[in-house]
Design a protein around this motif. Structure first.
Motif, PDB file in Angstrom:
ATOM      1  N   SER A 220      85.167  70.646  19.670  1.00 48.07           N
ATOM      2  CA  SER A 220      85.945  69.835  18.814  1.00 48.07           C
ATOM      3  C   SER A 220      85.005  68.868  17.944  1.00 48.07           C
ATOM      4  CB  SER A 220      86.771  68.780  19.686  1.00 48.07           C
ATOM      5  OG  SER A 220      87.485  67.942  19.040  1.00 48.07           O
ATOM      6  N   SER A 221      84.952  69.317  16.612  1.00 49.13           N
ATOM      7  CA  SER A 221      83.953  68.747  15.903  1.00 49.13           C
ATOM      8  C   SER A 221      84.559  67.260  15.428  1.00 49.13           C
ATOM      9  CB  SER A 221      83.809  69.533  14.555  1.00 49.13           C
ATOM     10  OG  SER A 221      85.058  69.632  13.896  1.00 49.13           O
ATOM     11  N   SER A 222      85.963  67.295  15.216  1.00 49.39           N
ATOM     12  CA  SER A 222      86.664  65.889  15.118  1.00 49.39           C
ATOM     13  C   SER A 222      86.269  64.888  15.973  1.00 49.39           C
ATOM     14  CB  SER A 222      88.059  65.969  14.738  1.00 49.39           C
ATOM     15  OG  SER A 222      88.551  66.477  15.882  1.00 49.39           O
ATOM     16  N   ASP A 223      86.447  65.258  17.314  1.00 46.50           N
ATOM     17  CA  ASP A 223      86.052  64.391  18.545  1.00 46.50           C
ATOM     18  C   ASP A 223      84.775  63.977  18.627  1.00 46.50           C
ATOM     19  OD1 ASP A 223      88.683  64.474  19.301  1.00 46.50           O
ATOM     20  OD2 ASP A 223      88.585  65.895  20.906  1.00 46.50           O
ATOM     21  N   SER A 224      83.763  64.984  18.064  1.00 48.88           N
ATOM     22  CA  SER A 224      82.326  64.680  18.151  1.00 48.88           C
ATOM     23  C   SER A 224      82.098  63.661  17.044  1.00 48.88           C
ATOM     24  CB  SER A 224      81.614  66.081  17.785  1.00 48.88           C
ATOM     25  OG  SER A 224      80.095  65.785  17.755  1.00 48.88           O
ATOM     26  N   SER A 225      82.532  63.865  15.860  1.00 54.63           N
ATOM     27  CA  SER A 225      82.423  62.724  14.895  1.00 54.63           C
ATOM     28  C   SER A 225      82.999  61.602  14.977  1.00 54.63           C
ATOM     29  CB  SER A 225      83.082  63.227  13.568  1.00 54.63           C
ATOM     30  OG  SER A 225      84.512  63.209  13.762  1.00 54.63           O
ATOM     31  N   ARG A 226      83.846  61.404  15.828  1.00 47.86           N
ATOM     32  CA  ARG A 226      84.623  60.046  16.363  1.00 47.86           C
ATOM     33  C   ARG A 226      83.520  59.227  17.149  1.00 47.86           C
ATOM     34  NH1 ARG A 226      89.776  62.578  15.991  1.00 47.86           N
ATOM     35  NH2 ARG A 226      89.743  62.829  18.399  1.00 47.86           N
TER      36      ARG A 226
ATOM     37  N   LEU B 122      73.441  50.158  19.857  1.00 41.56           N
ATOM     38  CA  LEU B 122      71.954  49.384  20.133  1.00 41.56           C
ATOM     39  C   LEU B 122      70.908  50.373  20.415  1.00 41.56           C
ATOM     40  CD1 LEU B 122      73.191  45.857  21.609  1.00 41.56           C
ATOM     41  CD2 LEU B 122      72.040  46.358  19.223  1.00 41.56           C
ATOM     42  N   GLY B 123      71.162  51.523  21.163  1.00 41.42           N
ATOM     43  CA  GLY B 123      70.324  52.537  21.629  1.00 41.42           C
ATOM     44  C   GLY B 123      69.826  52.345  23.102  1.00 41.42           C
ATOM     45  N   PHE B 124      70.683  51.357  23.539  1.00 43.27           N
ATOM     46  CA  PHE B 124      70.283  50.963  25.174  1.00 43.27           C
ATOM     47  C   PHE B 124      70.917  52.300  26.026  1.00 43.27           C
ATOM     48  CE2 PHE B 124      71.476  49.136  29.096  1.00 43.27           C
ATOM     49  CZ  PHE B 124      70.075  48.382  29.668  1.00 43.27           C
ATOM     50  N   VAL B 125      71.912  52.860  25.643  1.00 36.57           N
ATOM     51  CA  VAL B 125      72.365  54.049  26.236  1.00 36.57           C
ATOM     52  C   VAL B 125      72.411  55.216  25.329  1.00 36.57           C
ATOM     53  CG1 VAL B 125      73.975  52.916  28.138  1.00 36.57           C
ATOM     54  CG2 VAL B 125      74.925  53.479  25.691  1.00 36.57           C
ATOM     55  N   ASP B 126      72.344  56.485  25.696  1.00 37.25           N
ATOM     56  CA  ASP B 126      72.085  57.728  24.883  1.00 37.25           C
ATOM     57  C   ASP B 126      73.252  58.637  24.863  1.00 37.25           C
ATOM     58  OD1 ASP B 126      71.609  58.768  27.218  1.00 37.25           O
ATOM     59  OD2 ASP B 126      69.690  59.376  26.831  1.00 37.25           O
ATOM     60  N   SER B 127      74.289  58.142  25.606  1.00 34.43           N
ATOM     61  CA  SER B 127      75.574  58.983  25.757  1.00 34.43           C
ATOM     62  C   SER B 127      76.863  58.343  25.299  1.00 34.43           C
ATOM     63  CB  SER B 127      75.867  59.517  27.241  1.00 34.43           C
ATOM     64  OG  SER B 127      74.492  60.333  27.632  1.00 34.43           O
TER      65      SER B 127
ATOM     66  N   ALA C 124      82.856  63.737  23.762  1.00 37.47           N
ATOM     67  CA  ALA C 124      83.778  64.329  22.972  1.00 37.47           C
ATOM     68  C   ALA C 124      83.927  65.740  23.769  1.00 37.47           C
ATOM     69  CB  ALA C 124      82.796  64.944  21.607  1.00 37.47           C
ATOM     70  N   ARG C 125      85.137  66.515  23.435  1.00 35.56           N
ATOM     71  CA  ARG C 125      85.509  67.637  24.033  1.00 35.56           C
ATOM     72  C   ARG C 125      84.796  68.701  23.265  1.00 35.56           C
ATOM     73  NH1 ARG C 125      92.023  67.263  23.958  1.00 35.56           N
ATOM     74  NH2 ARG C 125      92.231  65.442  25.287  1.00 35.56           N
TER      75      ARG C 125
END
Length: 224
Positions: free
Chosen positions: A204-210, A190-195, A200-201
């Protein structure tokens, strides 16, 4: 003289018959008179004793009361099922009403169980532990109803109503639990939080994508 003799003879011959009738008449009358039940009620039909309703056992009465009461886990689950049916037919107004009722029922149950648990603490720990467990279970059901209610508000483009409910869930469940994570993910979408959470570690691109919500996740309005 002859007539008197005949009369005397006839009378003597009738006396035994009269005496016999005097003995038999009460028995005949009793046999012909039906036995009326008390209070002039009609006699029971054959097999009526078998049809007489037996008193219900205390456990049966208790089960009926619990199942029919709105202030019960069963009553709250019925409201949740009715809300799910309303969502399936896209009757969001009815779904909101049912979810609000279910949320209130589970919240009251949780508070009552918690109060009772505190009352039995130090008196009967077995009962206190059982009531504490019931308080936690109904609190979980309350948070599930709250989450579904937030999703319905989001489906109706009402984030101002969804956000407070999602924050309540996180406060109750903590961010580390599954329902708390789902609620925070909704706030992120919803954009209420931005983190994002969990973070993601690094490297780690896979963690970032998840961690980032997918397009399909953003477009989904309801989650079972």
């Amino acid at each position: 003289m002859l007539s008197k003799s005949v009369y005397s003879l006839t009378l003597k011959s009738l006396l035994p018959i009269v005496a016999t009738l005097a003995v038999l008449l009460p028995a005949i009358t009793k046999a012909q008179t039906p036995n009326l039940p008390a209070d002039n009620q009609p006699p029971e039909s054959p097999g009526s004793e078998e049809k007489t309703a037996q008193p219900q056992a205390p456990e049966e009465i208790r089960s009926i009361i619990i199942n029919n009461s709105i202030l019960s886990v069963q009553g709250g689950k019925r409201l949740m099922q009715e809300a799910e049916n309303a969502i399936s037919s896209q009757n969001y107004t009815l779904a909101i009403s049912k979810l609000q009722e279910a949320r209130q029922v589970f919240n009251q149950l949780s508070n009552f169980y918690q109060d009772l648990s505190a009352s039995f603490a130090g008196i009967d720990n077995r009962i206190a532990d059982s009531l504490r467990r019931q308080a936690l279970e109904t609190a979980q059901m309350r948070d599930q109803a709250t989450y579904q209610l937030a999703l319905v508000h989001r489906a109706q483009n009402q984030p101002e109503l969804a956000v407070p409910l999602l924050v309540q869930i996180i406060r109750s469940q903590q961010p580390t639990r599954d329902l708390g994570k789902k609620a925070y993910q909704q706030l992120f979408e919803l954009g209420f939080v931005d983190s994002p959470y969990p973070r993601a570690r690094s490297g780690s691109s896979s963690d970032s994508s998840r961690a980032q919500p997918s397009a399909s996740e953003r477009s989904s309005s309801l989650e079972k």
